[in-house]
Design an enzyme around this catalytic site. Structure first.
Site, short mmCIF file in Angstrom:
data_model
loop_
_atom_site.label_atom_id
_atom_site.label_comp_id
_atom_site.label_asym_id
_atom_site.label_seq_id
_atom_site.Cartn_x
_atom_site.Cartn_y
_atom_site.Cartn_z
N ASP A 123 7.25 -8.83 -6.18
CA ASP A 123 8.49 -7.66 -5.25
C ASP A 123 7.77 -7.32 -6.35
OD1 ASP A 123 9.57 -9.87 -6.90
OD2 ASP A 123 11.71 -9.53 -7.32
N ASP A 151 -0.12 -7.95 3.35
CA ASP A 151 -0.20 -7.13 4.01
C ASP A 151 0.67 -5.85 3.69
OD1 ASP A 151 -0.45 -6.23 6.35
OD2 ASP A 151 0.84 -7.77 7.54
#
Ligand code: NAD
Length: 368
Positions: free
Chosen positions: A229, A253
């Site tokens: 993150d 991804d």
């Protein structure tokens, strides 16, 4: 001049703009054959919706075996509204998944490079992305997209539960991390490994194993660990701090899409998917632009062929050991952009708008 051994290259143009952009790749390959005394054996076949139309399958066994026999597969794009309602197994995208899975393409390489000539196409400030050159290495065949158990099951209170399992083994982590370290050695010697080791055991294992491999085999490469993150945030805040990023299937991804968008147009970005080497040292691989089949512009001759041509350049570099040809091709793309030629997707005031094949021809003219 010495002739090198024939190398089989399989072109799979696919659907939509695929045939238009892959036609430019073919032109470059033919130019290299003729002028650099390379001896590529170029084959071409159907994949995706066009294969379904002819054979009722998105990829036939025959094409699949051709892919297995080739030193590099270069794919255009698959899919389109015409095939959206087909049953899952017949959808054009199944061909891609089959190729990735059966060729065991476990490492997906996506460069995010900012072309100086297109610095204004990004949504970020020029000073943040100017000179950007990142390589994202995403694990492609493991993790939560493939882990078992998976499914949707009924539970006692009448509700349903969706299950996916995030798993990685030491071997899976080492093989993709090794690709990242090897790449870093040829770049700025810096790898950032991303996971969520603060909340996931599989992330903790990822972190420990990447570190262990670095300490054992790649002592000279600088390794940094970052929570995924935080990496998403840092990519927007200060993307130039990164050289090579290695991460798992799920985080990769998302982070690779985010990194791609830092640089502007989809029409510029290539990708490579690499597999293990066999006992003869031969590595399976597939190269493709990151964009899709763009049905909105298909058949108009306006698609940008640069992402596909740069995918060929990655094939020259990673599968065919032709670094100098890859460098020339990348330089030719830069020079054409310096000459202010632009396809519609990257057009801006004062530049010269050209179509797909003029752009391809201009790149070949620079190779000359
Ligand atoms: P897309 O990438 O095809 O198009 C998105 C937008 O970018 C469109 O406006 C398109 O015109 C533009 N664009 C894309 N490539 C371009 C190029 N080379 N030059 C100029 N403009 C370009 O994504 P989408 O519209 O979401 O998907 C269309 C179809 O492609 C869908 O069927 C989807 O499933 C499929 N798809 C395939 C792949 C693949 O084959 N790897 C990847 C993504 C999407």
């Amino acid at each position: 001049m010495i002739k090198v051994k024939k190398r089989k290259i399989l072109l799979l143009p696919g659907d939509g703009i695929g045939p238009e952009v892959i036609n430019e790749v073919r032109k470059v390959l033919e130019w290299l054959n003729k002028n650099k005394s390379l001896d590529f054996e170029i084959d071409e076949d159907l994949v995706g919706g066009v294969s379904y139309e002819k054979h009722k399958y998105p990829i036939t066994d025959e094409v699949f075996y051709k892919a297995l026999e080739s030193e590099a597969v270069i794919l255009g794009a698959v899919g389109g509204p015409k095939w959206d309602n087909l049953e899952f197994a017949k959808k054009p995208e199944r061909a891609l998944l089959k190729l990735r899975k059966e060729l065991k393409l476990f490492a997906n390489l996506r460069p995010a490079i900012c072309f100086e000539q297109l610095v204004d196409a990004s949504s970020l400030k020029p000073e943040i992305i100017s000179g950007l050159d990142i390589m994202i290495v995403r694990e492609l065949t493991g993790g939560i997209y493939f882990g078992e158990p998976r499914g949707i099951v009924p539970i006692e209170n009448g509700e349903r539960k969706g299950i996916n399992t995030h798993t990685y083994t030491t071997g899976e982590i080492h093989r993709v991390a090794r690709v990242a370290f090897e790449l870093a050695k040829k770049r700025k010697n810096k790898v950032t490994s991303c996971e969520k080791s603060n909340v996931m055991e599989a992330g903790q294992l990822w972190k420990e194993e990447v570190q262990a491999l670095r300490d054992k085999e790649f002592k000279k490469v600088e390794l940094k660990h970052m929570l995924a993150d935080n990496c998403a945030m840092q990519l927007l805040k200060d993307p130039k701090q990164f050289d090579v990023i290695v991460t798992d299937n799920l985080f990769g991804d998302m982070l690779s899409d985010e990194a791609a968008m830092l640089t502007g147009s989809l029409g510029l970005l290539p990708s490579a998917s690499l597999g293990t080497k066999d006992k003869n040292g031969k590595m399976r691989s597939m190269y493709e632009p990151i964009h899709g089949s763009a049905p909105d512009i298909a058949g108009k001759g306006i698609a940008n062929p640069i992402a596909s041509i740069l995918s060929l350049s990655m094939a020259l570099r990673y599968s065919l050991d032709l670094d100098s040809e890859a460098n020339s091709l990348e330089l030719a793309v830069q020079q054409v952009l310096d000459d202010e030629l632009r396809t519609k997707d990257i057009m801006s005031t004062g530049k010269k708008q050209v179509g797909t094949s003029v752009m391809g021809d201009a790149i070949i003219a620079k190779l000359k």
